[in-house]
Scaffold this active site. Structure first.
Site, PDB file in Angstrom:
ATOM      1  N   HIS A 286      21.509  -2.180  27.573  1.00  0.00           N
ATOM      2  CA  HIS A 286      21.173  -1.841  26.189  1.00  0.00           C
ATOM      3  C   HIS A 286      19.654  -1.741  26.112  1.00  0.00           C
ATOM      4  CE1 HIS A 286      20.668  -2.067  21.876  1.00  0.00           C
ATOM      5  NE2 HIS A 286      21.963  -2.180  21.664  1.00  0.00           N
ATOM      6  N   HIS A 329      17.901 -12.800  22.102  1.00  0.00           N
ATOM      7  CA  HIS A 329      16.503 -12.371  22.120  1.00  0.00           C
ATOM      8  C   HIS A 329      15.604 -13.436  21.503  1.00  0.00           C
ATOM      9  CE1 HIS A 329      13.395  -9.069  20.817  1.00  0.00           C
ATOM     10  NE2 HIS A 329      13.137  -9.526  22.016  1.00  0.00           N
ATOM     11  N   GLU A 335      11.068 -10.304  12.917  1.00  0.00           N
ATOM     12  CA  GLU A 335      12.054  -9.294  12.549  1.00  0.00           C
ATOM     13  C   GLU A 335      12.727  -9.643  11.220  1.00  0.00           C
ATOM     14  OE1 GLU A 335      14.858  -8.962  15.725  1.00  0.00           O
ATOM     15  OE2 GLU A 335      13.331  -8.943  17.294  1.00  0.00           O
ATOM     16  N   TYR A 344      27.139  -4.579  10.626  1.00  0.00           N
ATOM     17  CA  TYR A 344      26.187  -4.592  11.736  1.00  0.00           C
ATOM     18  C   TYR A 344      26.906  -5.060  12.993  1.00  0.00           C
ATOM     19  CZ  TYR A 344      22.093  -5.886  14.518  1.00  0.00           C
ATOM     20  OH  TYR A 344      21.163  -6.001  15.518  1.00  0.00           O
TER      21      TYR A 344
END
Length: 432
Positions: A286, A329, A335, A344
């Site tokens: 990804h 992450h 973010e 989502y």
């Protein structure tokens, strides 16, 4: 009659609502056509490099200087620019959608600041806001001297009547209002809700494409800038200004949206997110989410943005032997995410359209337990079509400091951390 737009990004536009209203061959003639006033609106320094220079010449019925003195205005008390009033937590934060107001509330009154960094005096950083409104601005106009506005509708259309023309945006579209441009916000559907980023730094640009080539992501031709359209009306109006973080009000005896013609590069625009040409892996892994960048505000550090606006639109995942959702992450950047429509793909539950999440610098985040279990068992020999979604992210180089009103909000999900507690230990040193 349908609204008209000019196509492109960063163009040097020219448009007139009356024939011959634009002076020929010069910017400031001794006498302008139709008895108009010539006025320059500068969005960058005069000496900014040509490619970065933003300015427009406006030909208007009255100059912008004609209004009564400004005085403090307290009608936008929830729109904040002080991001140091509340302690900053490294916890992952998530909010349910903001409810629509019961009392009459226009766009300016309905903005609520959720966080930010930097500020108007630094010419860097961002303010991150939610808005919820149920009436059009009545007898009121507004401009922001502190930064440009990136507006992301989630529910209900906005009709943005600006000095340089009219823009109408619906959910799955965005609008950008440059610093200093005066406008009125009307609600064609009677109520509206969404997100807004206030960019205190350099103006938003299209990202460089590098090895991708000369096409893809947000293509310049899909951006739309309005044509000239003016109001010639007199009455008792008020002009609201956001200036160095505060709000000010001035009485004005006419509509300030009286620009009959204009040309230049400092202008509002809209973009339909459904036109975004998504890039992804067709082999394995990804890629980094930077491939989803729509617009970026550069900083003084090459390769590091003041702010990026990225989206996660419908797309096809074809990577084999790969964990397809966004991976776990920790990021040096911070973010802030919102969901415009659908679901989502990294969160099975809890992240609803109109909601938001904040993962600050080095705070761990990633798919919830249910998403992880399904993705690790999926057949990756078959393509996966993500159809019903439109999430977005405001990513900033600085820590996003949530406001006290965001931390005290009834929409704050105190159990957000639980979505990762169900992740099981799979480690077995005897089984590679």
């Amino acid at each position: 009659m349908p609204l008209q737009y000019q196509s492109g990004f960063g163009n040097d536009w020219a448009t007139e609502a009356l024939p011959g209203a634009l002076p020929a061959g010069r910017n400031s003639p001794q006498r302008c056509p139709y008895g108009l006033y010539a006025e320059q609106l500068s969005g960058t320094a005069f000496t900014a490099p040509r490619a970065e220079n933003r300015r427009s010449w406006l030909y208007r019925i009255r100059p912008a200087a004609q209004h009564r003195p400004f005085e403090p205005f307290d009608g936008a008390a929830r729109w904040l620019s002080d991001f140091g009033a509340a302690p900053v937590t490294p916890n992952q934060l998530r909010w349910s959608p903001l409810p629509l107001p019961d009392a009459p509330t226009d766009f300016i009154e309905g903005v609520q600041t959720w966080g930010g960094n930097g500020g108007p005096g630094e010419h860097g950083g961002v303010g991150i806001h939610l808005y919820a409104a149920n009436r059009s601005m009545q007898g009121r106009y507004f401009y922001n001297a502190d930064g440009e506005l990136l507006i992301v509708p989630q529910q209900g259309r906005l009709r943005l009547a600006t000095e340089l023309g009219i823009i109408e945006v619906e959910p799955l579209e965005i609008a950008v209002i440059p610093r200093g441009v005066r406008l009125r916000v009307d609600l064609p559907d009677g109520q509206a809700r969404g997100y807004m980023l206030e960019n205190f730094g350099a103006a938003l640009h299209l990202p460089e494409l590098g090895p991708i080539g000369s096409n893809c992501l947000a293509n310049a031709r899909d951006f739309q800038t309005p044509v000239a359209c003016y109001e010639d009306i007199e009455g008792d109006f008020e002009l609201i200004a956001k200036f160095t973080g505060g709000f000010w009000r001035a009485a004005i005896g006419h509509s300030p949206l009286d620009v009959v013609a204009w040309h230049g590069t400092h202008a509002p625009y809209k973009y339909d997110l459904r036109h975004f040409n998504t890039i992804g892996s067709i082999s394995f892994d990804h890629p980094d989410p930077s491939i989803f960048t729509v617009l970026t505000s550069p900083s003084d550090t090459p390769g590091t943005a003041n702010m990026d606006f990225a989206i996660f639109p419908p797309r096809v995942l074809a990577m084999e032997n790969t964990f397809r959702p966004p991976w776990f992450h920790r990021n040096v950047a911070s973010e802030f995410m919102g969901l415009i429509h659908g679901v989502y793909d990294a969160k099975a539950e809890g992240f609803a359209p109109g909601g938001a999440s904040l993962h600050n610098c080095m705070s761990g985040h990633g798919p919830d337990a249910d998403t992880f279990e399904k993705a690790t068992a999926a057949d990756t020999s078959q393509a996966h079509y993500i159809r019903d979604t439109m999430a977005f992210m405001f990513e900033t180089r600085r820590v996003i400091r949530p406001t006290a009103q965001a931390l005290a909000s009834a929409q704050l999900q105190s159990d957000y951390y639980e979505c990762w507690q169900g992740l099981n230990k799979h480690f077995d040193p005897a089984q590679p």
